[in-house]
Design an enzyme around this catalytic site. Structure first.
Site, PDB file in Angstrom:
ATOM      1  N   GLU A  29       0.835  -1.191   0.000  1.00 31.54           N
ATOM      2  CA  GLU A  29       0.000   0.000   0.000  1.00 31.54           C
ATOM      3  C   GLU A  29       0.878   1.252   0.000  1.00 31.54           C
ATOM      4  O   GLU A  29       1.702   1.422   0.904  1.00 31.54           O
ATOM      5  CB  GLU A  29      -0.901  -0.009   1.250  1.00 31.54           C
ATOM      6  CG  GLU A  29      -1.952  -1.099   1.182  1.00 31.54           C
ATOM      7  CD  GLU A  29      -2.438  -1.552   2.556  1.00 31.54           C
ATOM      8  OE1 GLU A  29      -1.991  -0.994   3.571  1.00 31.54           O
ATOM      9  OE2 GLU A  29      -3.250  -2.495   2.610  1.00 31.54           O
ATOM     10  N   GLU A  72      -5.256  -6.340   1.898  1.00 29.79           N
ATOM     11  CA  GLU A  72      -4.130  -7.163   2.351  1.00 29.79           C
ATOM     12  C   GLU A  72      -4.241  -8.631   1.966  1.00 29.79           C
ATOM     13  O   GLU A  72      -3.242  -9.254   1.600  1.00 29.79           O
ATOM     14  CB  GLU A  72      -3.933  -7.032   3.867  1.00 29.79           C
ATOM     15  CG  GLU A  72      -3.334  -5.709   4.323  1.00 29.79           C
ATOM     16  CD  GLU A  72      -4.377  -4.631   4.566  1.00 29.79           C
ATOM     17  OE1 GLU A  72      -5.587  -4.901   4.384  1.00 29.79           O
ATOM     18  OE2 GLU A  72      -3.984  -3.501   4.930  1.00 29.79           O
ATOM     19  N   PHE A  95       1.355  -2.312   8.742  1.00 29.24           N
ATOM     20  CA  PHE A  95       1.530  -2.551  10.173  1.00 29.24           C
ATOM     21  C   PHE A  95       1.254  -4.030  10.441  1.00 29.24           C
ATOM     22  O   PHE A  95       0.335  -4.601   9.853  1.00 29.24           O
ATOM     23  CB  PHE A  95       0.570  -1.680  10.996  1.00 29.24           C
ATOM     24  CG  PHE A  95       0.875  -0.212  10.888  1.00 29.24           C
ATOM     25  CD1 PHE A  95       1.800   0.388  11.738  1.00 29.24           C
ATOM     26  CD2 PHE A  95       0.252   0.574   9.931  1.00 29.24           C
ATOM     27  CE1 PHE A  95       2.092   1.748  11.627  1.00 29.24           C
ATOM     28  CE2 PHE A  95       0.548   1.927   9.813  1.00 29.24           C
ATOM     29  CZ  PHE A  95       1.465   2.518  10.660  1.00 29.24           C
ATOM     30  N   ASP A  97      -0.135  -5.357  12.764  1.00 27.50           N
ATOM     31  CA  ASP A  97      -1.505  -5.503  13.262  1.00 27.50           C
ATOM     32  C   ASP A  97      -2.476  -5.902  12.145  1.00 27.50           C
ATOM     33  O   ASP A  97      -3.466  -6.579  12.382  1.00 27.50           O
ATOM     34  CB  ASP A  97      -1.981  -4.175  13.859  1.00 27.50           C
ATOM     35  CG  ASP A  97      -0.933  -3.536  14.755  1.00 27.50           C
ATOM     36  OD1 ASP A  97      -1.168  -3.447  15.959  1.00 27.50           O
ATOM     37  OD2 ASP A  97       0.141  -3.138  14.252  1.00 27.50           O
ATOM     38  N   PHE A  98      -2.168  -5.464  10.912  1.00 25.09           N
ATOM     39  CA  PHE A  98      -3.069  -5.737   9.784  1.00 25.09           C
ATOM     40  C   PHE A  98      -3.037  -7.201   9.355  1.00 25.09           C
ATOM     41  O   PHE A  98      -3.819  -7.622   8.502  1.00 25.09           O
ATOM     42  CB  PHE A  98      -2.735  -4.838   8.584  1.00 25.09           C
ATOM     43  CG  PHE A  98      -2.823  -3.356   8.846  1.00 25.09           C
ATOM     44  CD1 PHE A  98      -3.340  -2.871  10.052  1.00 25.09           C
ATOM     45  CD2 PHE A  98      -2.390  -2.442   7.907  1.00 25.09           C
ATOM     46  CE1 PHE A  98      -3.413  -1.503  10.293  1.00 25.09           C
ATOM     47  CE2 PHE A  98      -2.458  -1.070   8.138  1.00 25.09           C
ATOM     48  CZ  PHE A  98      -2.961  -0.600   9.329  1.00 25.09           C
ATOM     49  N   HIS A 141      -2.184  -0.322  15.925  1.00 22.14           N
ATOM     50  CA  HIS A 141      -1.034   0.045  15.078  1.00 22.14           C
ATOM     51  C   HIS A 141       0.278  -0.058  15.858  1.00 22.14           C
ATOM     52  O   HIS A 141       1.262   0.582  15.500  1.00 22.14           O
ATOM     53  CB  HIS A 141      -1.172   1.473  14.547  1.00 22.14           C
ATOM     54  CG  HIS A 141      -2.191   1.652  13.477  1.00 22.14           C
ATOM     55  ND1 HIS A 141      -3.540   1.544  13.700  1.00 22.14           N
ATOM     56  CD2 HIS A 141      -2.065   1.900  12.142  1.00 22.14           C
ATOM     57  CE1 HIS A 141      -4.199   1.762  12.570  1.00 22.14           C
ATOM     58  NE2 HIS A 141      -3.330   1.970  11.618  1.00 22.14           N
TER      59      HIS A 141
END
Lengths: 336, 330
Positions: A29, A72, A95, A97-98, A141
C-alpha cells in the site's frame, strides 16, 4: 564507518536486491503513492508510510514497485502466488496488526505450501512489516506480533535492532528461498548506526552479542536491545556486568549463543516488547529450563509488556513498554 | 469454436477419467482404505475439462478442496494422485498433502486448497508472474459458489482487474456451499453479475455442457493470453456426491438429484452432442475409452497399494528449503 538511519538501511537493501535480481518485486500500500498521476506531475508521492521505499518506484518503475489497493488478503496472497511461480516478492504489510485481515496467506498458504507439496515448492517471499509501540498509535497500530509468526512452522521471523543488522538481514531474507516475516520497529526507524555501503548478508539464525559481560545474560530483540544496553550502562556503574544477546532472528533461533552466554553468567533475563503468554520471552525461558537448567544460578526472569492491548494515553503507553528501569529491577532481584 | 475429433476424444477421456476416478474413490473410502476426507468432483466434469482443454503445462491453475477433477483435467499423473490419496511415499506430494492439497507444479497445478477462497489470491499472484515473464502464460482460478462470498474473491478480482492480469476466474456454481443452498447464501442469481463491480466481463456457461464451457472458456482464456485482462466465468453445475464422502445429503431432495443425473449428465450430454449432432465420434470409440480408463484406474490403485508408506524421517523434511543458524540445526 558511515552512519545511516534504520530507514535508509531498509531502503538500501531493497535497492540492491532490485538491482541485482530481476525477479525481485515490491508490492504494498502506497509503496509509491499517488500512482497513476504522472500526467499531473505527481510521481511517488509517499514511498511507503515510513518512506522506506522512497526512490524505488522512480528507479525501477511501476511494474516492479507496485502500489496495491488497501486489500491485504489480495496482495499478500498474490505475493505467495507470485513467489511459488518464480518471482521473489517483497510485500509491505504496513503494520503487523493488519495481519488480522490477511492471516490466511501467511498461516495456511506461504507457511505450508512447500510441505504440502512434498518439497516441490519454494516460496521466496519476504513480508516487511512495522511493529512496536511508542508512537501513540494505540491498540491496532502498535503490536509486536512476531511471536505469532515465530510459532508457525514454515515461516522465518526476523527482528533487527540496528541499521547494520537491518540491511544485512533484509538482503538475506529477500534471497532466502523460504517465506520470511521481517519486523521493523517503528521507534527505531529514525535512529542512526554504522552500516556498510556494500551488498552484504547476515545469515538468518545467527545471534549477535551486542555487549559482552560476566554477571547476567539479557536476551533482547528489536527496540529492547537498546533498552538492555541502557540498563547495562547503568548497572555497570554499580558493578554489575550484563551480557546482551540479540538473537536477531526468532525463527530460526540461535539457541547455542544464548546457552553459551548462560554458561558464563548463570543468570538470565529476557526483555521483550511482546505480550507475556506463549511469546518470545516464554520461549527463551523454556529453552533455559530445558537445555540450560544446570547452568542456572538463579530463577529466569521475564520483563515483557503486560497481558493487555497497547493503550493510547502517553502515560499509559509509557507504562506498557518495558524500560531500563524495569529491567534493572529484575536484574537486582536475581543478583542481590 | 472449431472442434476436431482428437480434441473431442481427448476431452471425453479426461471427463470419463474424472468420473471413474471419483467413483472408485468413493468405493475405496467406504471400504476404509483411504484416510481422511474426500470431496468428489463427479458431476462437474464438463467444467474442469472444458476449461483445461485450453491450457498447457506452462499455464497455471489454482484449485479448491474439490480438486481431483482439476488435477486430472490438467494432466496430473493418475498413479501419483492415487498414491497421494493413500498417503504413500510415491504420492505426487510424497503423501504429505492428501486430497485437500493435491498438486503438481510440473503441470502448473498449484494445488487443491483446504481454505475456501484461498486459491484466488494465489492465482492472481501467479498471473503477476506470468505478466512479468511475458511468455503468454495464463492462469485459471477455480472456486465454488461458497467462495464467491469470501473477501479473497472480491480482493482478487479487483487486483487482477486494475493490473490487467492474465487470469480467468471460474466460478463452479454447483448450487450449494457445503449444505447451504446458493439461493440462501447470496441475494443475486448469477455470480457472473459480480464482474461488473470490477470492470471485467462476466460470462455464464452451462457447466454440464462441455461444448458450452469449452467455447466460453476459450474466449476468456484467449483474451487473457492476449493481454486483455481477467474474466469471471460462471459455470452452472451440480455435484453428484455430497460435500464430502459420508455426507448424508439431507439438504437436497432425491428427486432433484435424479433429475439432474437423468437430464443434465455431462458425459451423456457430451456423447449425444459429439456423436449425434456433430457426428465426429462414435459410441463404440467412447466405450473403448471407458474400458481403457477403467484399466488405468485399476492400475493406479494397484500402484498405490503396493507403494510404501513414508519413512518416519519424512515428518520433518520439506518444512523449509534451509533452516539452520550458524551454530547448527533446529
Amino acid at each position: 564507518m558511515r552512519e545511516i538511519f534504520f530507514s535508509q538501511a531498509i531502503n538500501e537493501a531493497m535497492r540492491i536486491a532490485l538491482e541485482k535480481d530481476p525477479d525481485v518485486v515490491v508490492l504494498g500500500e502506497d509503496v509509491a503513492g499517488g500512482e497513476g498521476r504522472e500526467d499531473e506531475g505527481i510521481e511517488e508521492a509517499w514511498g511507503g508510510i515510513m518512506g522506506a521505499t522512497k526512490g524505488l518506484r522512480k528507479a525501477f518503475g511501476p511494474e516492479r514497485v507496485r502500489d496495491t489497493p488497501i486489500s491485504e488478503t489480495g496482495f499478500l496472497g498474490a505475493g505467495v502466488g507470485a513467489a511459488v511461480t518464480g518471482l521473489r516478492p517483497i510485500v509491505e504489510l504496513m503494520f503487523m496488526d493488519f495481519m488480522g485481515v490477511a492471516f490466511d496467506p501467511l498461516l495456511n498458504q506461504a507457511a505450508k505450501l512447500r510441505y504440502m507439496l512434498g518439497g516441490k515448492a519454494r516460496v521466496p517471499l519476504t513480508v516487511r512489516t512495522l511493529v512496536g509501540a511508542g508512537v501513540r498509535a494505540a491498540a491496532q497500530h502498535s503490536q509486536s506480533l512476531y511471536g505469532i509468526t515465530t510459532a508457525i512452522p514454515g515461516l522465518k521471523t526476523v527482528v533487527p535492532s540496528t541499521p547494520r543488522d537491518a540491511k544485512g538481514l533484509l538482503l538475506a531474507a529477500i534471497r532466502d528461498d523460504d517465506p520470511v516475516v521481517f519486523c521493523e520497529n517503528k521507534s527505531l526507524y529514525f535512529s542512526k548506526g554504522p552500516c556498510p555501503e556494500e551488498d552484504f548478508e547476515i545469515p538468518l539464525g545467527l545471534a549477535d552479542v551486542k555487549r559482552e559481560g560476566e554477571d547476567v545474560t539479557v536476551v533482547a530483540v528489536s527496540r529492547m536491545v537498546h533498552v538492555a544496553l541502557e540498563a547495562a550502562d547503568r548497572l555497570g556503574e554499580e558493578g554489575i556486568s550484563l551480557e546482551v544477546v540479540d538473537p536477531r532472528t526468532l525463527s530460526p533461533l540461535d539457541e547455542e549463543t544464548i546457552l553459551v552466554s548462560l554458561e558464563k553468567t548463570g543468570r538470565l533475563v529476557i526483555v521483550d516488547e511482546g505480550t507475556p503468554r506463549c511469546g518470545f520471552a516464554a520461549d527463551v525461558a523454556a529453552l533455559a529450563a530445558d537445555r540450560g537448567f544446570d547452568l542456572l544460578d538463579a530463577p529466569v526472569k521475564r520483563v515483557t509488556a503486560p497481558h493487555s492491548p497497547v493503550p493510547f494515553s502517553p502515560v499509559l503507553e509509557d507504562a506498557y513498554i518495558p524500560d531500563a528501569e524495569r529491567l534493572i529491577e529484575a536484574v537486582h532481584e536475581i543478583t542481590d | 469454436m472449431q472442434l476436431d475429433r482428437d480434441t473431442l476424444l481427448d476431452a471425453y477421456r479426461r471427463m470419463r477419467t474424472i468420473r471413474l476416478f471419483e467413483e472408485k474413490l468413493e468405493e475405496l473410502s467406504l471400504a476404509g482404505k483411504l484416510p481422511g476426507f474426500l470431496h468428489l468432483y463427479a458431476g462437474e466434469e464438463a467444467t474442469a475439462v472444458g476449461v483445461c482443454m485450453h491450457l498447457g503445462d506452462t499455464d497455471y491453475l489454482a484449485s479448491t478442496h474439490r480438486g481431483h477433477g482439476h488435477c486430472i483435467a490438467k494432466g496430473v499423473d493418475l498413479r501419483g494422485m492415487m498414491a497421494e490419496l493413500y498417503g504413500r511415499r510415491s504420492g505426487i506430494c510424497k503423501g504429505k498433502g492428501g486430497s485437500m492439497h493435491i498438486a503438481d507444479l510440473d503441470k502448473g497445478m498449484l494445488g487443491a486448497n483446504g481454505i475456501v477462497g484461498a486459491g484466488l489470491p494465489l492465482a492472481t499472484g501467479a498471473a503477476l508472474t506470468a505478466q512479468m515473464r511475458g511468455r503468454g502464460q495464463v492462469v485459471v482460478a477455480f472456486f465454488g459458489d461458497g467462495a464467491a462470498n469470501q473477501g479473497s474473491f472480491h480482493e482478487s478480482l479487483n487486483l487482477a482487474a486494475i493490473w490487467r492480469l492474465p487470469v480467468v476466474f471460474v466460478a463452479e456454481n454447483n448450487g450449494y456451499g457445503e449444505a447451504t443452498p446458493v439461493e440462501y447464501h447470496m441475494k443475486i442469481r448469477d455470480i457472473a453479475d459480480r464482474a461488473g463491480s470490477y470492470g471485467i466481463p462476466g460470462e455464464i456457461a452451462d457447466g454440464m455442457d462441455f461444448l458450452d464451457v469449452y467455447e466460453k472458456a476459450g474466449t476468456a482464456i484467449e483474451r487473457a493470453r492476449e493481454g486483455g485482462g481477467p474474466t469471471l466465468l460462471e459455470c452452472k453445475t451440480y455435484r453428484y456426491y455430497g460435500h464430502y464422502v459420508g455426507d448424508p445429503l439431507t439438504y437436497r431432495t432425491k428427486e432433484e438429484q435424479e433429475e439432474v443425473r437423468q437430464t443434465r449428465d455431462p458425459l451423456e450430454l457430451f456423447e449425444r452432442k459429439a456423436e449425434s449432432e456433430l457426428g465426429l465420434v462414435s459410441s463404440d470409440e467412447l466405450r473403448e475409452i471407458d474400458a481403457e480408463v477403467k484399466r488405468t484406474i485399476e492400475a493406479a490403485v494397484e500402484y498405490a497399494e503396493s507403494s510404501d508408506a513414508p519413512p518416519p524421517e519424512d515428518l520433518l523434511s520439506d518444512v523449509y528449503v534451509s533452516y539452520s543458524g550458524a551454530h547448527g540445526d533446529a
